[in-house]
Each structure stands twice: as structure tokens, then as C-alpha cells.
Design a protein around this motif. Structure first.
Motif, PDB file in Angstrom:
ATOM      1  N   VAL A  43       8.790  -5.487  15.843  1.00  0.00           N
ATOM      2  CA  VAL A  43      10.124  -5.093  16.277  1.00  0.00           C
ATOM      3  C   VAL A  43      10.491  -3.730  15.709  1.00  0.00           C
ATOM      4  CG1 VAL A  43      12.579  -5.709  16.208  1.00  0.00           C
ATOM      5  CG2 VAL A  43      10.850  -7.497  16.469  1.00  0.00           C
ATOM      6  N   GLN A  44      10.082  -3.481  14.466  1.00  0.00           N
ATOM      7  CA  GLN A  44      10.308  -2.187  13.828  1.00  0.00           C
ATOM      8  C   GLN A  44       9.090  -1.828  12.999  1.00  0.00           C
ATOM      9  OE1 GLN A  44      14.022  -1.844  11.715  1.00  0.00           O
ATOM     10  NE2 GLN A  44      13.491   0.103  10.773  1.00  0.00           N
ATOM     11  N   LYS A  45       8.570  -0.628  13.215  1.00  0.00           N
ATOM     12  CA  LYS A  45       7.383  -0.180  12.505  1.00  0.00           C
ATOM     13  C   LYS A  45       7.671  -0.006  11.012  1.00  0.00           C
ATOM     14  CE  LYS A  45       5.330   2.146  16.502  1.00  0.00           C
ATOM     15  NZ  LYS A  45       4.870   3.442  17.074  1.00  0.00           N
ATOM     16  N   PRO A  46       6.614   0.114  10.200  1.00  0.00           N
ATOM     17  CA  PRO A  46       6.800   0.177   8.747  1.00  0.00           C
ATOM     18  C   PRO A  46       7.811   1.244   8.314  1.00  0.00           C
ATOM     19  CG  PRO A  46       4.477  -0.073   9.271  1.00  0.00           C
ATOM     20  CD  PRO A  46       5.184   0.128  10.570  1.00  0.00           C
ATOM     21  N   LEU A  47       8.803   0.796   7.536  1.00  0.00           N
ATOM     22  CA  LEU A  47       9.830   1.667   6.972  1.00  0.00           C
ATOM     23  C   LEU A  47       9.497   1.919   5.508  1.00  0.00           C
ATOM     24  CD1 LEU A  47      12.662   3.063   7.004  1.00  0.00           C
ATOM     25  CD2 LEU A  47      13.606   0.815   6.375  1.00  0.00           C
ATOM     26  N   ALA A  48       9.242   3.185   5.150  1.00  0.00           N
ATOM     27  CA  ALA A  48       8.877   3.528   3.775  1.00  0.00           C
ATOM     28  C   ALA A  48      10.133   3.679   2.916  1.00  0.00           C
ATOM     29  CB  ALA A  48       8.078   4.822   3.755  1.00  0.00           C
ATOM     30  N   ASN A  49      10.003   3.302   1.625  1.00  0.00           N
ATOM     31  CA  ASN A  49      11.145   3.454   0.718  1.00  0.00           C
ATOM     32  C   ASN A  49      10.963   4.582  -0.292  1.00  0.00           C
ATOM     33  OD1 ASN A  49       9.454   2.459  -1.315  1.00  0.00           O
ATOM     34  ND2 ASN A  49      10.423   0.445  -1.399  1.00  0.00           N
ATOM     35  N   GLY A  50       9.805   5.251  -0.286  1.00  0.00           N
ATOM     36  CA  GLY A  50       9.575   6.358  -1.195  1.00  0.00           C
ATOM     37  C   GLY A  50       9.272   5.949  -2.619  1.00  0.00           C
ATOM     38  N   GLU A 109       0.809  -1.217   0.000  1.00  0.00           N
ATOM     39  CA  GLU A 109       0.000   0.000   0.000  1.00  0.00           C
ATOM     40  C   GLU A 109       0.847   1.274   0.000  1.00  0.00           C
ATOM     41  OE1 GLU A 109      -4.023   1.477   2.174  1.00  0.00           O
ATOM     42  OE2 GLU A 109      -2.403   0.876   3.510  1.00  0.00           O
ATOM     43  N   LYS A 110       1.823   1.361   0.899  1.00  0.00           N
ATOM     44  CA  LYS A 110       2.677   2.552   0.992  1.00  0.00           C
ATOM     45  C   LYS A 110       4.151   2.208   0.791  1.00  0.00           C
ATOM     46  CE  LYS A 110      -0.514   5.073   4.012  1.00  0.00           C
ATOM     47  NZ  LYS A 110      -0.670   5.786   5.320  1.00  0.00           N
ATOM     48  N   SER A 111       4.418   1.031   0.215  1.00  0.00           N
ATOM     49  CA  SER A 111       5.794   0.580  -0.075  1.00  0.00           C
ATOM     50  C   SER A 111       6.653   0.618   1.183  1.00  0.00           C
ATOM     51  CB  SER A 111       6.407   1.423  -1.193  1.00  0.00           C
ATOM     52  OG  SER A 111       5.698   1.231  -2.395  1.00  0.00           O
ATOM     53  N   THR A 112       6.234  -0.155   2.167  1.00  0.00           N
ATOM     54  CA  THR A 112       6.918  -0.215   3.457  1.00  0.00           C
ATOM     55  C   THR A 112       7.371  -1.632   3.766  1.00  0.00           C
ATOM     56  OG1 THR A 112       4.740  -0.449   4.520  1.00  0.00           O
ATOM     57  CG2 THR A 112       5.696   1.761   4.443  1.00  0.00           C
ATOM     58  N   VAL A 113       8.275  -1.736   4.737  1.00  0.00           N
ATOM     59  CA  VAL A 113       8.700  -3.027   5.277  1.00  0.00           C
ATOM     60  C   VAL A 113       8.593  -2.966   6.789  1.00  0.00           C
ATOM     61  CG1 VAL A 113      10.580  -4.689   5.543  1.00  0.00           C
ATOM     62  CG2 VAL A 113      10.283  -3.494   3.367  1.00  0.00           C
ATOM     63  N   SER A 114       7.923  -3.952   7.387  1.00  0.00           N
ATOM     64  CA  SER A 114       7.825  -4.066   8.842  1.00  0.00           C
ATOM     65  C   SER A 114       8.596  -5.287   9.312  1.00  0.00           C
ATOM     66  CB  SER A 114       6.362  -4.179   9.285  1.00  0.00           C
ATOM     67  OG  SER A 114       5.631  -3.015   8.948  1.00  0.00           O
ATOM     68  N   THR A 115       9.145  -5.195  10.512  1.00  0.00           N
ATOM     69  CA  THR A 115       9.928  -6.290  11.086  1.00  0.00           C
ATOM     70  C   THR A 115       9.215  -6.825  12.322  1.00  0.00           C
ATOM     71  OG1 THR A 115      11.951  -5.202  10.324  1.00  0.00           O
ATOM     72  CG2 THR A 115      12.200  -6.977  11.930  1.00  0.00           C
ATOM     73  N   TYR A 116       9.152  -8.159  12.424  1.00  0.00           N
ATOM     74  CA  TYR A 116       8.423  -8.819  13.508  1.00  0.00           C
ATOM     75  C   TYR A 116       9.267  -9.923  14.140  1.00  0.00           C
ATOM     76  CZ  TYR A 116       4.256  -7.092  10.936  1.00  0.00           C
ATOM     77  OH  TYR A 116       3.325  -6.335  10.274  1.00  0.00           O
ATOM     78  N   LYS A 117       8.886 -10.248  15.352  1.00  0.00           N
ATOM     79  CA  LYS A 117       9.308 -11.493  15.979  1.00  0.00           C
ATOM     80  C   LYS A 117       8.098 -12.410  15.995  1.00  0.00           C
ATOM     81  CE  LYS A 117      11.341 -13.530  20.145  1.00  0.00           C
ATOM     82  NZ  LYS A 117      11.870 -13.277  21.520  1.00  0.00           N
ATOM     83  N   VAL A 118       8.248 -13.634  15.474  1.00  0.00           N
ATOM     84  CA  VAL A 118       7.158 -14.600  15.455  1.00  0.00           C
ATOM     85  C   VAL A 118       7.255 -15.455  16.710  1.00  0.00           C
ATOM     86  CG1 VAL A 118       6.034 -16.456  14.189  1.00  0.00           C
ATOM     87  CG2 VAL A 118       7.189 -14.626  12.941  1.00  0.00           C
ATOM     88  N   LEU A 119       6.209 -15.484  17.502  1.00  0.00           N
ATOM     89  CA  LEU A 119       6.202 -16.223  18.762  1.00  0.00           C
ATOM     90  C   LEU A 119       5.636 -17.631  18.554  1.00  0.00           C
ATOM     91  CD1 LEU A 119       4.966 -13.346  21.101  1.00  0.00           C
ATOM     92  CD2 LEU A 119       7.307 -13.964  20.454  1.00  0.00           C
ATOM     93  N   ALA A 120       5.937 -18.517  19.504  1.00  0.00           N
ATOM     94  CA  ALA A 120       5.586 -19.937  19.359  1.00  0.00           C
ATOM     95  C   ALA A 120       4.087 -20.166  19.298  1.00  0.00           C
ATOM     96  CB  ALA A 120       6.196 -20.733  20.509  1.00  0.00           C
TER      97      ALA A 120
END
Length: 408
Positions: free
Chosen positions: A291-298, A273-284
Motif C-alpha cells: 500500500v505504501q513503499k518503504p518510508l525511511a526514518n533517517g 536494513e535501512k530503517s524503513t516501514v512498509s505498509t501492506y494489505k494482507v489478502l485472504a
């Protein structure tokens, strides 16, 4: 006019996001082998004698996804990264075309997968509801086998150990498990799980699921859904079957699409939608922690994302660019340059879609759906990209188009 004979207009290039409700349902999939044959390539350099070499060797595989008959194009990869056509192999199934897809007929990541452990190349036949496996010997594909995918419009495959899971994008959406055996894929009874979507058998590209992926170690099976804006996680049981219900997590960014993981096992999700990348930790338990909110690349419409060591590369189909990312020792993601463009587009590089990184992490290969080309780039120590090759003559995006690439 039939949707398989129409041509897209320019207005269809922009992604439109349609809402999709979640329908709780359960279904039983029946999967049967429908073909088993050693395959002689339709076009091939040299004779049909089998190579003694096990596994893929400096090769790039590209899925043609033709509606009349899906093919795999094989390229020899030189030490300098340059590609030379080496053969074309029929999968025994048909390609597919999602409704109103702007540049990417399958609207997914992971539709063509090479498994190093078994030396198998796995390809979806979205138009046939089947999956094809080939044994890879050097750059030759042999022992073609075709199985039912367990649902409508298969579009993504994930592998962990001796397990392969296929994501079916049509209808309610589903995942179906298979054992990887010496005789190809064998359906795993009791492994079918519905995703509870509300799609037609051939889905609208914006409401279909984007990818299925295993977490490192295979403890969880993850699926992104686009317009539902969820990340669905099935904890995996020891018998290779998923939990009966997925943990449904809200996506941090809009329209989650591609999935990859960093060296520490954190999950990165590309959001269109806004060309972003989000980082997560996947729990069991299947829940995810941001871990890191959406990072836009423009850029415009980021859909695909692959890792090369500490670097990541994303394909922006809206303006045909590739973005570079890097992670620091704390796992913090940042752009490799401020403008978000690791390599500028060219006239031969239009309609950037799927991409693949070689196992030695030296080269990146990018499919260009509109141009019918594949660009190859050398990855620099600082994450920079230098173009070294362009393969031409691949199926261009019109009634359908190529999608799916794997590199070794």
C-alpha cells in the motif's frame, strides 16, 4: 570461549545480514506440560495472599531473560506514568541468547504478551524451549504453568481469541498453536508448521525470524524472516489451525522485523536494513499487496514498532532513538517530525530495543538493553513524547540481556 560466557565487542553492535536458504520440510512437534505450580514471587511487596482483582491493573511487565533462570519484573504504573518496582517472578525456564546479537538477545518482537481476555501473561523461555503462563491478579502473578514450545528457541507469541501461536526461531523455524484454557496453554494437535529455514538450534540473530502476529480478526498468521527477506502468511482455518503451507511474499524493504496494524487493518512492517516501514494489505489467500513503499526514518537499525491510536513508535537500536509516525485518514504514513527522532537518547537510554504502549494509549515504555533501564513517556495529542520515568536495575546486555515488555 563459550558463547554464553563471552562479552560482545563494539564491532558486534552493527547488524550484519547473512543469507538464509529456504528448505522445504515437514515436522511433527511434541508438546508436553513440564510444570504446574502457583508461584510465590522471589521478591514481592506485601504478603502472598491472592488479590481478588482479575486481570492486570496499571502495570508494566519486563522479561529479564536471564540465562540461569528467566524472570518477570513487575512494575506499578502510577496515573502519571511513573514506575515503581512491585515484584520479581521466576518463569520456571531459562532465558536465551542468539548468536552475535548486538543489543537484543532474543532478536524478536512479542516475546512477552499480556492477553486481556484470559488475564494471562505469556513469556518465552528461549533457553529451555518452553513457554510460561501466569494468571495476573492486579499486579500479582499466580498459577505458573510451563509447556513445551514445540521447537527450538521460542522468541515470539501471538494471541487471537482463545488461540496462542508460538514462533520458534531455531533450526528450521516453526510455529506451534495452543488453546488458551483456564489451566494455561494446551497444545493444539496438528497445528505445527515449519518455516523451512536453515538455522542452528540457537540461531544467528540476523537469520532468525522476527515476529509472529495475527491479522486483526485472526484470519491470517504472519511471520517475518530477516535475511530471507520474506513475509510468510498462513491463512487460518476455522478449526484454529493454519493452512498446510504459507504464502511466501517478498518483503518491500530489507530485513523485515516487527509487525503491527493500523485501525483499518493494514499491516505495517519495520525493516532493519535501512530503517524503513512498509505498509501492506494482507489478502485472504496469504498474499500481501504493498500500500505504501518503504518510508525511511533517517535513523539506524529500526527493529521494533508499536501502535498508539493514529501514532506509531519505532525503536532504533543502532543509535538508541525512538521514531514517531502518524497516519492520516487515508492510512498514509508520515514521520511526526522531519528528523525522525521523537525523543533524543540519554546516558540512561542506550541500546533501545523492545517497546510497549499502554491499553489506554497514554504512555509508551521503552527497553534500553545496554543501560538496563526502561523509559516511560507520556504520549501527546500531536504524538510528541515527554519522559516521565526511568526504571533502573534491570538485566543489562552482556552475556544475555532483558527483552520483552508488556504494558497495561
Amino acid at each position: 570461549m563459550s558463547r554464553h560466557t563471552r562479552r560482545r565487542s563494539k564491532s558486534q553492535v552493527r547488524m550484519t545480514i547473512a543469507g538464509a536458504g529456504i528448505l522445504a520440510s515437514a515436522a511433527v512437534a511434541t508438546t508436553v506440560a513440564i510444570a504446574s505450580a502457583g508461584e510465590v514471587p522471589r521478591t514481592h511487596e506485601g504478603a502472598t495472599t491472592k488479590s481478588a482483582k482479575a486481570g492486570a491493573d496499571h502495570a508494566v511487565f519486563v522479561q529479564g531473560n536471564e540465562l540461569a533462570g528467566n524472570t518477570i519484573r513487575v512494575f506499578k504504573r502510577g496515573e502519571d506514568g511513573k514506575l515503581t518496582a512491585s515484584g520479581t517472578y521466576a518463569t520456571g525456564g531459562k532465558g536465551g541468547d542468539q548468536v552475535d546479537a548486538p543489543t537484543d538477545s532474543l532478536a524478536s518482537q512479542g516475546s512477552l504478551v499480556y492477553d486481556r481476555g484470559s488475564h494471562l501473561l505469556l513469556a518465552v523461555n528461549a533457553g529451555s524451549g518452553t513457554v510460561t503462563s501466569f494468571r495476573v491478579e492486579g499486579r500479582k502473578l499466580t498459577d505458573r504453568r510451563v509447556v513445551r514450545s514445540g521447537g527450538d528457541f521460542p522468541s515470539s507469541i501471538a494471541v487471537s481469541g482463545n488461540l496462542a501461536y508460538v514462533m520458534n526461531a531455531g533450526g528450521a523455524g516453526s510455529v506451534q498453536g495452543f488453546k488458551i484454557t483456564a489451566n494455561g496453554l494446551k497444545p493444539l494437535s496438528g497445528s505445527y508448521r515449519s518455516l523451512g529455514l536453515k538455522n542452528d538450534k540457537v540461531p544467528l540473530f540476523s537469520s532468525s525470524p522476527g515476529q509472529v502476529a495475527f491479522t486483526p480478526g485472526g484470519g491470517e498468521l504472519v511471520i517475518t524472516t530477516k535475511s530471507a527477506n520474506t513475509i510468510e502468511v498462513f491463512p487460518m482455518r476455522r478449526d484454529g489451525r493454519p493452512a498446510h503451507r504459507a504464502k511466501v511474499n517478498d518483503s518491500a524493504g530489507g530485513v523485515p522485523f516487527a509487525i503491527t496494524f493500523d485501525k483499518a487493518g493494514r499491516m505495517l512492517v519495520a525493516e532493519a536494513e535501512k530503517s524503513t516501514v512498509s505498509t501492506y494489505k494482507v489478502l485472504a489467500d496469504g498474499s500481501v499487496k504493498v500500500v505504501q513503499k518503504p518510508l525511511a526514518n533517517g535513523q539506524n537499525t529500526l527493529c521494533w514498532l508499536e501502535r498508539a491510536g493514529d501514532f506509531f513508535y519505532g525503536g532504533n537500536t543502532g543509535n538508541s532513538t525512538v521514531t514517531g509516525y502518524r497516519t492520516d485518514r487515508h492510512g498514509r504514513l508520515a514521520l511526526t517530525n522531519e528528523v525522525g527522532i521523537a525523543t533524543p537518547p540519554s546516558a540512561m537510554s542506550q541500546g533501545v530495543i523492545d517497546l510497549a504502549v499502554t491499553q489506554d494509549e497514554k504512555f509508551l515504555y521503552v527497553q534500553n538493553g545496554t543501560s538496563g533501564t526502561v523509559d516511560g513517556f507520556r504520549i501527546g495529542r500531536n504524538g510528541s513524547l515527554t519522559k516521565v520515568t526511568t526504571a533502573t536495575g534491570l538485566p543489562t546486555f552482556a552475556e544475555s540481556g532483558m527483552e520483552g515488555i508488556a504494558a497495561v
